[in-house]
Write a protein that holds these residues in place. Structure first.
Motif, PDB file in Angstrom:
ATOM      1  N   GLU A   1       7.497   3.247  -1.949  1.00 54.21           N
ATOM      2  CA  GLU A   1       6.103   2.815  -2.012  1.00 54.21           C
ATOM      3  C   GLU A   1       5.894   1.782  -3.119  1.00 54.21           C
ATOM      4  OE1 GLU A   1       2.491   5.487  -3.036  1.00 54.21           O
ATOM      5  OE2 GLU A   1       2.774   5.617  -0.855  1.00 54.21           O
ATOM      6  N   LEU A   2       6.520   2.006  -4.260  1.00 49.61           N
ATOM      7  CA  LEU A   2       6.422   1.039  -5.357  1.00 49.61           C
ATOM      8  C   LEU A   2       7.075  -0.290  -4.974  1.00 49.61           C
ATOM      9  CD1 LEU A   2       7.161   3.288  -8.479  1.00 49.61           C
ATOM     10  CD2 LEU A   2       4.977   2.252  -7.829  1.00 49.61           C
ATOM     11  N   ARG A   3       8.188  -0.216  -4.236  1.00 49.87           N
ATOM     12  CA  ARG A   3       8.845  -1.445  -3.787  1.00 49.87           C
ATOM     13  C   ARG A   3       7.932  -2.225  -2.843  1.00 49.87           C
ATOM     14  NH1 ARG A   3      14.248  -1.446  -0.127  1.00 49.87           N
ATOM     15  NH2 ARG A   3      12.675  -0.872   1.431  1.00 49.87           N
ATOM     16  N   GLU A   4       7.241  -1.499  -1.971  1.00 48.21           N
ATOM     17  CA  GLU A   4       6.301  -2.154  -1.055  1.00 48.21           C
ATOM     18  C   GLU A   4       5.182  -2.839  -1.836  1.00 48.21           C
ATOM     19  OE1 GLU A   4       3.316  -1.010   2.671  1.00 48.21           O
ATOM     20  OE2 GLU A   4       3.958   0.541   1.248  1.00 48.21           O
ATOM     21  N   PHE A   5       4.619  -2.138  -2.822  1.00 54.06           N
ATOM     22  CA  PHE A   5       3.547  -2.710  -3.634  1.00 54.06           C
ATOM     23  C   PHE A   5       4.041  -3.949  -4.382  1.00 54.06           C
ATOM     24  CE2 PHE A   5       0.909   1.419  -4.251  1.00 54.06           C
ATOM     25  CZ  PHE A   5       0.560   1.377  -2.904  1.00 54.06           C
ATOM     26  N   THR A   6       5.220  -3.833  -4.975  1.00 50.88           N
ATOM     27  CA  THR A   6       5.771  -4.952  -5.750  1.00 50.88           C
ATOM     28  C   THR A   6       5.975  -6.180  -4.879  1.00 50.88           C
ATOM     29  OG1 THR A   6       6.902  -3.403  -7.242  1.00 50.88           O
ATOM     30  CG2 THR A   6       7.678  -5.676  -7.232  1.00 50.88           C
ATOM     31  N   HIS A   7       6.493  -5.954  -3.676  1.00 48.23           N
ATOM     32  CA  HIS A   7       6.734  -7.068  -2.752  1.00 48.23           C
ATOM     33  C   HIS A   7       5.421  -7.727  -2.346  1.00 48.23           C
ATOM     34  CE1 HIS A   7       8.564  -9.395   0.469  1.00 48.23           C
ATOM     35  NE2 HIS A   7       7.659  -8.915   1.303  1.00 48.23           N
ATOM     36  N   MET A   8       4.424  -6.910  -2.038  1.00 49.70           N
ATOM     37  CA  MET A   8       3.141  -7.462  -1.621  1.00 49.70           C
ATOM     38  C   MET A   8       2.484  -8.260  -2.743  1.00 49.70           C
ATOM     39  SD  MET A   8       1.622  -4.254   0.614  1.00 49.70           S
ATOM     40  CE  MET A   8       0.042  -5.071   0.878  1.00 49.70           C
ATOM     41  N   ILE A   9       2.528  -7.747  -3.955  1.00 52.50           N
ATOM     42  CA  ILE A   9       1.924  -8.450  -5.084  1.00 52.50           C
ATOM     43  C   ILE A   9       2.674  -9.744  -5.375  1.00 52.50           C
ATOM     44  CG2 ILE A   9       1.480  -8.302  -7.571  1.00 52.50           C
ATOM     45  CD1 ILE A   9       0.972  -5.295  -7.170  1.00 52.50           C
ATOM     46  N   ALA A  10       4.010  -9.707  -5.274  1.00 57.06           N
ATOM     47  CA  ALA A  10       4.809 -10.914  -5.503  1.00 57.06           C
ATOM     48  C   ALA A  10       4.488 -12.003  -4.490  1.00 57.06           C
ATOM     49  CB  ALA A  10       6.297 -10.566  -5.450  1.00 57.06           C
ATOM     50  N   GLU A  11       4.081 -11.585  -3.280  1.00 54.61           N
ATOM     51  CA  GLU A  11       3.718 -12.544  -2.239  1.00 54.61           C
ATOM     52  C   GLU A  11       2.276 -13.013  -2.373  1.00 54.61           C
ATOM     53  OE1 GLU A  11       5.645 -13.803   0.282  1.00 54.61           O
ATOM     54  OE2 GLU A  11       7.368 -12.873  -0.707  1.00 54.61           O
ATOM     55  N   GLY A  12       1.581 -12.569  -3.423  1.00 55.27           N
ATOM     56  CA  GLY A  12       0.192 -12.958  -3.630  1.00 55.27           C
ATOM     57  C   GLY A  12      -0.806 -12.118  -2.874  1.00 55.27           C
ATOM     58  N   ASN A  13      -0.363 -10.946  -2.421  1.00 53.48           N
ATOM     59  CA  ASN A  13      -1.233 -10.064  -1.647  1.00 53.48           C
ATOM     60  C   ASN A  13      -1.543  -8.788  -2.428  1.00 53.48           C
ATOM     61  OD1 ASN A  13      -1.164 -11.845   0.606  1.00 53.48           O
ATOM     62  ND2 ASN A  13       0.846 -11.017   1.166  1.00 53.48           N
ATOM     63  N   GLY A  14      -2.009  -8.962  -3.653  1.00 53.10           N
ATOM     64  CA  GLY A  14      -2.362  -7.832  -4.492  1.00 53.10           C
ATOM     65  C   GLY A  14      -3.752  -7.314  -4.180  1.00 53.10           C
ATOM     66  N   PRO A  15      -4.180  -6.280  -4.877  1.00 55.30           N
ATOM     67  CA  PRO A  15      -5.491  -5.678  -4.603  1.00 55.30           C
ATOM     68  C   PRO A  15      -6.674  -6.601  -4.882  1.00 55.30           C
ATOM     69  CG  PRO A  15      -4.511  -4.758  -6.589  1.00 55.30           C
ATOM     70  CD  PRO A  15      -3.451  -5.579  -5.922  1.00 55.30           C
ATOM     71  N   ASP A  16      -6.453  -7.668  -5.661  1.00 53.59           N
ATOM     72  CA  ASP A  16      -7.540  -8.606  -5.953  1.00 53.59           C
ATOM     73  C   ASP A  16      -7.663  -9.708  -4.905  1.00 53.59           C
ATOM     74  OD1 ASP A  16      -5.082  -9.634  -6.657  1.00 53.59           O
ATOM     75  OD2 ASP A  16      -5.852 -10.830  -8.322  1.00 53.59           O
ATOM     76  N   ARG A  17      -6.807  -9.690  -3.882  1.00 54.86           N
ATOM     77  CA  ARG A  17      -6.802 -10.769  -2.883  1.00 54.86           C
ATOM     78  C   ARG A  17      -7.978 -10.669  -1.917  1.00 54.86           C
ATOM     79  NH1 ARG A  17      -7.426 -14.394  -0.376  1.00 54.86           N
ATOM     80  NH2 ARG A  17      -6.030 -15.862   0.680  1.00 54.86           N
ATOM     81  N   SER A  18      -8.323  -9.452  -1.527  1.00 59.20           N
ATOM     82  CA  SER A  18      -9.427  -9.259  -0.582  1.00 59.20           C
ATOM     83  C   SER A  18      -9.921  -7.822  -0.663  1.00 59.20           C
ATOM     84  CB  SER A  18      -8.980  -9.572   0.853  1.00 59.20           C
ATOM     85  OG  SER A  18      -7.986  -8.637   1.275  1.00 59.20           O
ATOM     86  N   ALA A  19     -11.092  -7.578  -0.059  1.00 59.19           N
ATOM     87  CA  ALA A  19     -11.630  -6.214  -0.024  1.00 59.19           C
ATOM     88  C   ALA A  19     -10.719  -5.306   0.791  1.00 59.19           C
ATOM     89  CB  ALA A  19     -13.037  -6.231   0.576  1.00 59.19           C
ATOM     90  N   PHE A  20     -10.125  -5.843   1.846  1.00 58.59           N
ATOM     91  CA  PHE A  20      -9.173  -5.081   2.663  1.00 58.59           C
ATOM     92  C   PHE A  20      -8.007  -4.583   1.816  1.00 58.59           C
ATOM     93  CE2 PHE A  20      -5.006  -5.833   4.766  1.00 58.59           C
ATOM     94  CZ  PHE A  20      -4.945  -4.668   5.517  1.00 58.59           C
TER      95      PHE A  20
END
Length: 204
Positions: A115-134
């Protein structure tokens, strides 16, 4: 006439367990109900915000079902191994109990790691929690579940250490194990809802 010897109450007997330990389990059920409210609120928030992309990616674009399916299989398997551990505890087989709970701990740790790896990958791609309400709703819901799993892992370690002491297999110890079992299986149910409602429906 000789008086009959009075047997002292057996520690951990049925009455002692019923009157002193049952309220502990009942209280834990109440806690789980409050946790249901917490997760229900987070699911409702996600349902409201699931299409609020703010120009960012949708779930279909960023979710990888293969990895999520592996996480799901690992967590479900950990419930099975925990069940074997509980059976070993009731049979007072310390070695088997420690072995099965050790496997459960490793499976849970693997789940958190993925799960942490998934989060890290998403944030590295610019898709962190601040990207959108979704994504904010997604990270909040999934991270809250991950935090619960991490808490369960600490609890598993504590119970394993306690099983080595003189208090092992007492009604109090078994009551703690029952609460931990409820907690761990509850997290499985929540994750099935996350997998279905968050991941599958977002990809379909």
């Amino acid at each position: 006439m000789a008086h009959e010897a009075t047997m002292p109450p057996v520690a951990g007997g049925h009455d002692d367990h019923e009157h002193h330990e049952s309220p502990v389990v009942f209280g834990f059920w109440v806690y789980l109900m409050t946790d249901c409210i917490l997760f229900g609120t987070l699911f409702a928030a996600f349902a409201t915000l699931r299409h609020q992309y703010a120009g960012g990616p949708s779930g279909k674009e960023i979710f990888e079902l293969g990895g999520v399916a592996l996480e799901t299989a690992i967590l479900l398997l950990s419930s099975i191994t925990f069940g074997f551990g509980a059976l070993a505890a009731h049979a007072q087989k310390k070695g088997a109990f420690l072995g099965w709970l050790g496997i459960t701990f490793l499976l849970g740790l693997s789940f958190v790691g993925l799960e942490l790896r998934e989060f890290t990958h998403m944030i590295a791609e610019g898709n962190g929690p601040d990207r959108s309400a979704f994504l904010s709703a997604f990270f909040t819901l999934v991270a809250t579940h991950g935090l619960h799993v991490s808490t369960g892992l600490i609890w598993i370690l504590v119970v394993m250490v306690q099983s080595l002491g003189v208090q092992a297999w007492t009604p109090r110890f078994m009551s703690k194990l029952t609460c931990l079992s409820l907690f761990w299986h509850f997290l499985d149910i929540v994750w099935i809802c996350v997998f279905t409602f968050v991941y599958l429906l977002s990809v379909i």
